[in-house]
Every structure is written in C-alpha cells, then in structure tokens.
Design a protein around this motif. Structure first.
Motif, mmCIF file in Angstrom:
data_model
loop_
_atom_site.group_PDB
_atom_site.id
_atom_site.type_symbol
_atom_site.label_atom_id
_atom_site.label_comp_id
_atom_site.label_asym_id
_atom_site.label_seq_id
_atom_site.Cartn_x
_atom_site.Cartn_y
_atom_site.Cartn_z
ATOM 1 N N ASN A 75 -32.711 -51.399 40.127
ATOM 2 C CA ASN A 75 -32.643 -51.625 41.567
ATOM 3 C C ASN A 75 -32.418 -53.113 41.775
ATOM 4 O O ASN A 75 -33.329 -53.919 41.555
ATOM 5 N N THR A 76 -31.204 -53.474 42.169
ATOM 6 C CA THR A 76 -30.887 -54.892 42.284
ATOM 7 C C THR A 76 -31.616 -55.537 43.453
ATOM 8 O O THR A 76 -31.961 -56.715 43.388
ATOM 9 N N ALA A 77 -31.873 -54.777 44.508
ATOM 10 C CA ALA A 77 -32.590 -55.341 45.660
ATOM 11 C C ALA A 77 -34.015 -55.729 45.270
ATOM 12 O O ALA A 77 -34.548 -56.737 45.747
ATOM 13 N N GLU A 78 -34.622 -54.920 44.397
ATOM 14 C CA GLU A 78 -35.980 -55.210 43.935
ATOM 15 C C GLU A 78 -35.987 -56.004 42.633
ATOM 16 O O GLU A 78 -37.049 -56.388 42.161
ATOM 17 N N ASN A 79 -34.790 -56.187 42.047
ATOM 18 C CA ASN A 79 -34.654 -56.886 40.774
ATOM 19 C C ASN A 79 -35.589 -56.288 39.723
ATOM 20 O O ASN A 79 -36.318 -56.997 39.012
ATOM 21 N N THR A 80 -35.541 -54.979 39.641
ATOM 22 C CA THR A 80 -36.470 -54.230 38.785
ATOM 23 C C THR A 80 -35.698 -53.147 38.024
ATOM 24 O O THR A 80 -34.784 -52.540 38.576
ATOM 25 N N VAL A 81 -36.102 -52.944 36.787
ATOM 26 C CA VAL A 81 -35.575 -51.838 35.981
ATOM 27 C C VAL A 81 -36.692 -50.817 35.807
ATOM 28 O O VAL A 81 -37.837 -51.192 35.513
ATOM 29 N N TYR A 82 -36.367 -49.567 36.003
ATOM 30 C CA TYR A 82 -37.355 -48.496 35.935
ATOM 31 C C TYR A 82 -37.108 -47.607 34.727
ATOM 32 O O TYR A 82 -35.985 -47.477 34.233
ATOM 33 N N LEU A 83 -38.180 -46.985 34.268
ATOM 34 C CA LEU A 83 -38.078 -45.942 33.253
ATOM 35 C C LEU A 83 -38.893 -44.752 33.759
ATOM 36 O O LEU A 83 -40.127 -44.797 33.760
ATOM 37 N N GLN A 84 -38.187 -43.745 34.227
ATOM 38 C CA GLN A 84 -38.835 -42.514 34.661
ATOM 39 C C GLN A 84 -39.064 -41.646 33.439
ATOM 40 O O GLN A 84 -38.112 -41.307 32.734
ATOM 41 N N MET A 85 -40.311 -41.279 33.198
ATOM 42 C CA MET A 85 -40.663 -40.510 32.010
ATOM 43 C C MET A 85 -41.231 -39.168 32.446
ATOM 44 O O MET A 85 -42.282 -39.120 33.097
ATOM 45 N N ASP A 86 -40.540 -38.106 32.131
ATOM 46 C CA ASP A 86 -40.953 -36.747 32.473
ATOM 47 C C ASP A 86 -41.237 -35.954 31.203
ATOM 48 O O ASP A 86 -40.836 -36.340 30.108
ATOM 49 N N SER A 87 -41.914 -34.842 31.383
ATOM 50 C CA SER A 87 -42.235 -33.959 30.250
ATOM 51 C C SER A 87 -42.843 -34.752 29.096
ATOM 52 O O SER A 87 -42.442 -34.607 27.936
ATOM 53 N N LEU A 88 -43.801 -35.573 29.425
ATOM 54 C CA LEU A 88 -44.388 -36.451 28.417
ATOM 55 C C LEU A 88 -45.118 -35.669 27.345
ATOM 56 O O LEU A 88 -45.695 -34.600 27.611
ATOM 57 N N LYS A 89 -45.068 -36.209 26.134
ATOM 58 C CA LYS A 89 -45.693 -35.590 24.974
ATOM 59 C C LYS A 89 -46.703 -36.576 24.374
ATOM 60 O O LYS A 89 -46.564 -37.795 24.545
ATOM 61 N N PRO A 90 -47.678 -36.073 23.645
ATOM 62 C CA PRO A 90 -48.649 -36.988 23.011
ATOM 63 C C PRO A 90 -47.974 -38.045 22.134
ATOM 64 O O PRO A 90 -48.456 -39.181 22.054
ATOM 65 N N GLU A 91 -46.869 -37.688 21.519
ATOM 66 C CA GLU A 91 -46.176 -38.656 20.659
ATOM 67 C C GLU A 91 -45.469 -39.754 21.442
ATOM 68 O O GLU A 91 -44.935 -40.695 20.843
ATOM 69 N N ASP A 92 -45.465 -39.672 22.756
ATOM 70 C CA ASP A 92 -44.930 -40.756 23.588
ATOM 71 C C ASP A 92 -45.969 -41.857 23.807
ATOM 72 O O ASP A 92 -45.657 -42.892 24.394
ATOM 73 N N THR A 93 -47.184 -41.627 23.344
ATOM 74 C CA THR A 93 -48.247 -42.621 23.498
ATOM 75 C C THR A 93 -47.887 -43.904 22.772
ATOM 76 O O THR A 93 -47.579 -43.891 21.575
ATOM 77 N N ALA A 94 -47.900 -45.017 23.496
ATOM 78 C CA ALA A 94 -47.517 -46.306 22.934
ATOM 79 C C ALA A 94 -47.662 -47.375 24.006
ATOM 80 O O ALA A 94 -47.858 -47.062 25.187
ATOM 81 N N VAL A 95 -47.538 -48.618 23.580
ATOM 82 C CA VAL A 95 -47.352 -49.708 24.528
ATOM 83 C C VAL A 95 -45.854 -49.830 24.773
ATOM 84 O O VAL A 95 -45.065 -49.884 23.825
ATOM 85 N N TYR A 96 -45.475 -49.856 26.031
ATOM 86 C CA TYR A 96 -44.066 -49.918 26.412
ATOM 87 C C TYR A 96 -43.740 -51.329 26.899
ATOM 88 O O TYR A 96 -44.474 -51.898 27.719
ATOM 89 N N TYR A 97 -42.643 -51.855 26.386
ATOM 90 C CA TYR A 97 -42.197 -53.210 26.711
ATOM 91 C C TYR A 97 -40.775 -53.166 27.262
ATOM 92 O O TYR A 97 -39.976 -52.325 26.869
ATOM 93 N N CYS A 98 -40.459 -54.125 28.116
ATOM 94 C CA CYS A 98 -39.066 -54.344 28.462
ATOM 95 C C CYS A 98 -38.658 -55.722 27.945
ATOM 96 O O CYS A 98 -39.510 -56.612 27.760
ATOM 97 N N ALA A 99 -37.371 -55.861 27.695
ATOM 98 C CA ALA A 99 -36.851 -57.101 27.159
ATOM 99 C C ALA A 99 -35.428 -57.300 27.654
ATOM 100 O O ALA A 99 -34.718 -56.329 27.944
ATOM 101 N N VAL A 100 -35.009 -58.547 27.730
ATOM 102 C CA VAL A 100 -33.664 -58.870 28.194
ATOM 103 C C VAL A 100 -33.009 -59.825 27.206
ATOM 104 O O VAL A 100 -33.677 -60.689 26.625
ATOM 105 N N GLY A 101 -31.716 -59.668 27.027
ATOM 106 C CA GLY A 101 -30.990 -60.555 26.138
ATOM 107 C C GLY A 101 -29.501 -60.415 26.313
ATOM 108 O O GLY A 101 -29.032 -59.433 26.895
ATOM 109 N N PRO A 102 -28.760 -61.368 25.794
ATOM 110 C CA PRO A 102 -27.295 -61.350 25.904
ATOM 111 C C PRO A 102 -26.680 -60.436 24.842
ATOM 112 O O PRO A 102 -25.872 -60.877 24.013
ATOM 113 N N ARG A 103 -27.086 -59.195 24.845
ATOM 114 C CA ARG A 103 -26.681 -58.252 23.804
ATOM 115 C C ARG A 103 -26.165 -56.961 24.431
ATOM 116 O O ARG A 103 -26.668 -56.529 25.457
#
Length: 131
Positions: A75-103
């Motif tokens: 969302n450019t107006a909010e300058n935010t990137v979202y990750l919608q996560m549905d049908s979550l499973k126990p194996e999705d348990t983790a610390v989630y990070y976002c990162a930016v780079g010229p890649r």
C-alpha cells in the motif's frame, strides 16, 4: 533513516489467519530497483524467504510451503507491505521479518542468512500457530 517495523504477529489456532504489516520509513515501498521480502525463522532453523514483492517485477513470489495460503501486497499510501496469512499451520510458527534491498525477487527468495545482501531488516514479529 530507513526503518522497517513489523507488526501483526500473535497466537492463532491452526486454520486461522493473521495479517502481518511491514511499515517502512526512509524510502518508498514502490521505489524503483528495490525488492521487499518477508522471511521467517523458526528456532534451530535457517532463515527462509516466504514471499517477495518488487516494483520491477509484476510477479509476486512465494515459497512453495506457503503458496496458495499467503498473499503479499503493498500500500503506497501507507508505505506498508502486508503479508496475509490464511490456513495457518503449526509449521508456520516462526519469527517473521521483512527486509529491503536493491535485489530482484529471484535473488531475495534464495536468501537464508542475514544480511544476505539486503540493506535493512526489521526486528521481527512472532507468529505462533497452535494445533
């Protein structure tokens, strides 16, 4: 100063949903030449790229383990990137990070370490999925 702040993590039952946010400052999420990735790391495991979005690429990228369940958006107006996560499973348990780079996303999706060629990382948000 560039900052990335993740939020939206928490405890959810298997099958539930969460929406993670990566609020950016110091740059714009639709900036040419940058890729923004969502990563996760569970205890004792390597960091794993989950999804990526880039203004240089119309395609959105997902790890096979989350394809069809997670959706990345920006969302450019909010300058935010979202990750919608549905049908979550126990194996999705983790610390989630976002990162930016010229890649490109093809590069970002192969990152397993930090900084991994990315310029900035957030501090992460914990997602716990109970069975």
């Amino acid at each position: 100063e560039v900052q990335l702040v993740e939020s939206g993590g928490g405890l959810v039952q298997a099958g539930g949903s969460l929406r993670l946010s990566c609020a950016a400052s110091g740059f714009t999420v639709d900036e040419q030449g940058t890729g923004i990735g969502w990563f996760r790391q569970a205890p004792g495991q390597e960091r794993e790229a989950v999804s990526c979005i880039s203004n240089n690429d119309a395609e959105l990228y997902y790890a096979d383990s989350v394809k069809g369940r997670f959706t990345i958006s920006s969302n450019t107006a909010e300058n935010t990137v979202y990750l919608q996560m549905d049908s979550l499973k126990p194996e999705d348990t983790a610390v989630y990070y976002c990162a930016v780079g010229p890649r490109p996303c093809q590069y970002i999706m192969a990152i397993t370490t930090t900084p991994g060629g990315m310029d900035y990382w957030g501090k992460g948000t914990l997602v716990t999925v109970s069975s």
